[in-house]
Enzyme design. Structure first.
Site, PDB file in Angstrom:
ATOM      1  N   SER A 140      -8.219   3.792  -0.609  1.00 31.83           N
ATOM      2  CA  SER A 140      -7.063   4.034  -1.388  1.00 31.83           C
ATOM      3  C   SER A 140      -7.632   4.195  -2.812  1.00 31.83           C
ATOM      4  O   SER A 140      -8.359   3.569  -3.045  1.00 31.83           O
ATOM      5  CB  SER A 140      -6.019   2.980  -0.973  1.00 31.83           C
ATOM      6  OG  SER A 140      -5.285   3.149  -2.228  1.00 31.83           O
ATOM      7  N   TYR A 153      -2.912  -6.076  -1.107  1.00 27.43           N
ATOM      8  CA  TYR A 153      -3.336  -4.593  -0.538  1.00 27.43           C
ATOM      9  C   TYR A 153      -4.718  -4.223  -1.208  1.00 27.43           C
ATOM     10  O   TYR A 153      -5.509  -3.566  -0.530  1.00 27.43           O
ATOM     11  CB  TYR A 153      -2.125  -3.587  -0.762  1.00 27.43           C
ATOM     12  CG  TYR A 153      -2.454  -2.210  -0.343  1.00 27.43           C
ATOM     13  CD1 TYR A 153      -2.385  -1.951   0.993  1.00 27.43           C
ATOM     14  CD2 TYR A 153      -2.628  -1.279  -1.235  1.00 27.43           C
ATOM     15  CE1 TYR A 153      -2.676  -0.641   1.457  1.00 27.43           C
ATOM     16  CE2 TYR A 153      -2.967   0.104  -0.776  1.00 27.43           C
ATOM     17  CZ  TYR A 153      -2.795   0.282   0.308  1.00 27.43           C
ATOM     18  OH  TYR A 153      -2.895   1.526   1.172  1.00 27.43           O
TER      19      TYR A 153
HETATM   20  N1  LIG Z   1       0.631   6.883   1.908  1.00 31.58           N
HETATM   21  C1  LIG Z   1      -0.066   6.312   0.838  1.00 31.58           C
HETATM   22  O1  LIG Z   1       0.449   6.659  -0.447  1.00 31.58           O
HETATM   23  C2  LIG Z   1      -1.500   5.893   0.883  1.00 31.58           C
HETATM   24  C3  LIG Z   1      -2.354   5.919  -0.143  1.00 31.58           C
HETATM   25  C4  LIG Z   1      -3.635   5.508  -0.082  1.00 31.58           C
HETATM   26  C5  LIG Z   1      -4.167   5.210   1.263  1.00 31.58           C
HETATM   27  N2  LIG Z   1      -3.250   5.089   2.316  1.00 31.58           N
HETATM   28  C6  LIG Z   1      -3.737   4.697   3.553  1.00 31.58           C
HETATM   29  O2  LIG Z   1      -3.800   5.651   4.531  1.00 31.58           O
HETATM   30  C7  LIG Z   1      -3.506   5.138   5.859  1.00 31.58           C
HETATM   31  C8  LIG Z   1      -2.396   5.775   6.565  1.00 31.58           C
HETATM   32  O3  LIG Z   1      -1.361   5.314   5.930  1.00 31.58           O
HETATM   33  P1  LIG Z   1       0.160   6.568   6.077  1.00 31.58           P
HETATM   34  O4  LIG Z   1       0.148   6.558   4.697  1.00 31.58           O
HETATM   35  O5  LIG Z   1      -0.287   7.650   6.670  1.00 31.58           O
HETATM   36  O6  LIG Z   1       1.051   5.503   6.527  1.00 31.58           O
HETATM   37  P2  LIG Z   1       1.820   5.405   7.881  1.00 31.58           P
HETATM   38  O7  LIG Z   1       2.581   6.887   8.115  1.00 31.58           O
HETATM   39  O8  LIG Z   1       3.010   4.295   7.757  1.00 31.58           O
HETATM   40  O9  LIG Z   1       0.951   5.484   9.029  1.00 31.58           O
HETATM   41  C9  LIG Z   1       0.385   3.918   9.331  1.00 31.58           C
HETATM   42  C10 LIG Z   1      -0.278   4.156  10.878  1.00 31.58           C
HETATM   43  O10 LIG Z   1      -1.029   3.008  10.931  1.00 31.58           O
HETATM   44  C11 LIG Z   1      -0.487   2.557  12.356  1.00 31.58           C
HETATM   45  N3  LIG Z   1      -0.559   1.073  12.395  1.00 31.58           N
HETATM   46  C12 LIG Z   1      -0.041   0.151  11.828  1.00 31.58           C
HETATM   47  N4  LIG Z   1      -0.457  -1.258  12.045  1.00 31.58           N
HETATM   48  C13 LIG Z   1      -1.242  -0.920  13.329  1.00 31.58           C
HETATM   49  C14 LIG Z   1      -1.790  -1.643  14.312  1.00 31.58           C
HETATM   50  N5  LIG Z   1      -1.760  -3.247  14.297  1.00 31.58           N
HETATM   51  N6  LIG Z   1      -2.532  -1.172  15.270  1.00 31.58           N
HETATM   52  C15 LIG Z   1      -2.478   0.340  15.615  1.00 31.58           C
HETATM   53  N7  LIG Z   1      -1.890   1.180  14.433  1.00 31.58           N
HETATM   54  C16 LIG Z   1      -1.241   0.463  13.471  1.00 31.58           C
HETATM   55  C17 LIG Z   1       0.757   3.168  12.641  1.00 31.58           C
HETATM   56  O11 LIG Z   1       0.927   3.156  13.912  1.00 31.58           O
HETATM   57  P3  LIG Z   1       2.016   2.340  14.843  1.00 31.58           P
HETATM   58  O12 LIG Z   1       2.903   1.507  13.857  1.00 31.58           O
HETATM   59  O13 LIG Z   1       2.517   3.136  15.828  1.00 31.58           O
HETATM   60  O14 LIG Z   1       0.893   1.503  15.439  1.00 31.58           O
HETATM   61  C18 LIG Z   1       0.758   4.399  11.770  1.00 31.58           C
HETATM   62  O15 LIG Z   1       0.343   5.403  12.687  1.00 31.58           O
HETATM   63  C19 LIG Z   1      -3.299   3.627   5.617  1.00 31.58           C
HETATM   64  O16 LIG Z   1      -4.525   3.017   5.694  1.00 31.58           O
HETATM   65  C20 LIG Z   1      -2.913   3.425   4.206  1.00 31.58           C
HETATM   66  O17 LIG Z   1      -3.349   2.250   3.666  1.00 31.58           O
HETATM   67  C21 LIG Z   1      -2.015   5.591   2.258  1.00 31.58           C
END
Ligand SMILES: NC(=O)c1ccc[n+]([C@@H]2O[C@H](COP(=O)([O-])OP(=O)(O)OC[C@H]3O[C@@H](n4cnc5c(N)ncnc54)[C@H](OP(=O)(O)O)[C@@H]3O)[C@@H](O)[C@H]2O)c1
Length: 246
Positions: A140, A153
């Protein structure tokens, strides 16, 4: 080349992981989707297959070493190899440290750091046997700088960058394993729903970009890194919304 590559994506039930699965399958990859919410995975696999793509799913929790090993075994049984493993699953329950949300700190460490390590532990032996592979870890912009409410985080996302850099140094020269860090700024996903501290949520909103990125923008970055020739290892992509200042 993305076509015919076997790609595992954790956290593929929503947001960036789901968008990456759809994008890579559309480009001809064989995609294995994993997360805990099976219904969501099934929907996306159906969507890919309806469009003529190739995908399978396996429910797994990234905090379980055994589950990550099962995903690797399942992928090899079905497709014979693992070309790319995307450690994308993550949570962002931001909070101020004095709120003492210790359980949330532990969950973030378990999912965002240990989950990445368990993914690496499951994928690397297969890639070493193949003498080729690619680990892509989602960090991130918070892995480069700390915002108010984001101490833990950011700690996890700094760790993801450190782990990926160590992996690159140790494994790329001997095993031909590429290592990529993708560091997104704010992306419109379900990630904010994990925040229970109103003060941290308000601090985040105060510094938010007027127009966030879409998950597809990050899927494009992942596809770019995979699509380079085997001798070119894209080590990090930082991608912010144009209007995000820091
Ligand atoms: N959105 C942003 O602004 C942003 C910015 C920088 C980085 N990121 C990073 O991008 C990545 C994806 O996030 P996103 O933004 O796409 O959010 P999201 O839509 O909430 O997706 C998160 C995913 O992680 C999975 N997950 C959470 N806990 C888990 C566990 N214990 N085991 C297996 N899967 C798990 C969830 O699936 P289930 O709940 O179905 O298990 C979901 O598919 C993350 O690493 C986040 O830190 C996001």
């Amino acid at each position: 080349m993305i076509r015919e590559k076997v790609v595992v994506i954790t956290g593929a039930s929503s947001g960036i992981g789901q968008a990456a699965a759809l994008r890579l399958a559309n480009d001809g990859a064989k995609v294995v989707l994993t997360a805990r919410r099976t219904e969501r995975l099934i929907q996306t696999v159906h969507e890919i297959i309806e469009k003529g793509g190739e995908a399978r799913y396996l429910a797994a929790d990234v905090t379980s070493k055994a589950d990550m090993q099962n995903v690797a075994d399942f992928t090899v049984e079905n497709y014979g190899r693992i070309d790319v493993w995307v450690n994308n699953a993550g949570l962002m329950p931001l909070s101020y440290l004095n709120k003492r949300k210790i359980d949330e700190w532990e969950t973030m460490i378990d999912v965002n750091i240990k989950g990445v390590l368990y993914g690496i532990a499951a994928a690397v032996p297969v890639m070493e046997r193949q003498q080729s592979g690619h680990i892509i870890n989602i960090s991130s912009v918070a892995g480069h700088r700390v915002g108010m409410g984001g101490a833990v985080y950011s700690g996890t996302k700094f760790a993801v960058r450190a782990i990926t850099e160590g992996l690159r140094m140790e494994l790329s020269p001997t095993s031909n394993i590429r290592a990529t860090i993708i560091s997104p700024g704010m992306v419109e996903t379900e990630l904010l729903t994990t925040i229970t501290d109103e003060d941290a949520l308000n601090a985040l909103k105060a510094r938010a970009a007027s127009k966030a990125l879409r998950s597809e923008d990050i899927a494009n970055a992942i596809a770019y890194a995979i699509d380079q020739p085997e001798w070119a290892s894209v080590n990090e992509i930082v991608i912010r919304p144009t209007t995000q200042p820091s």
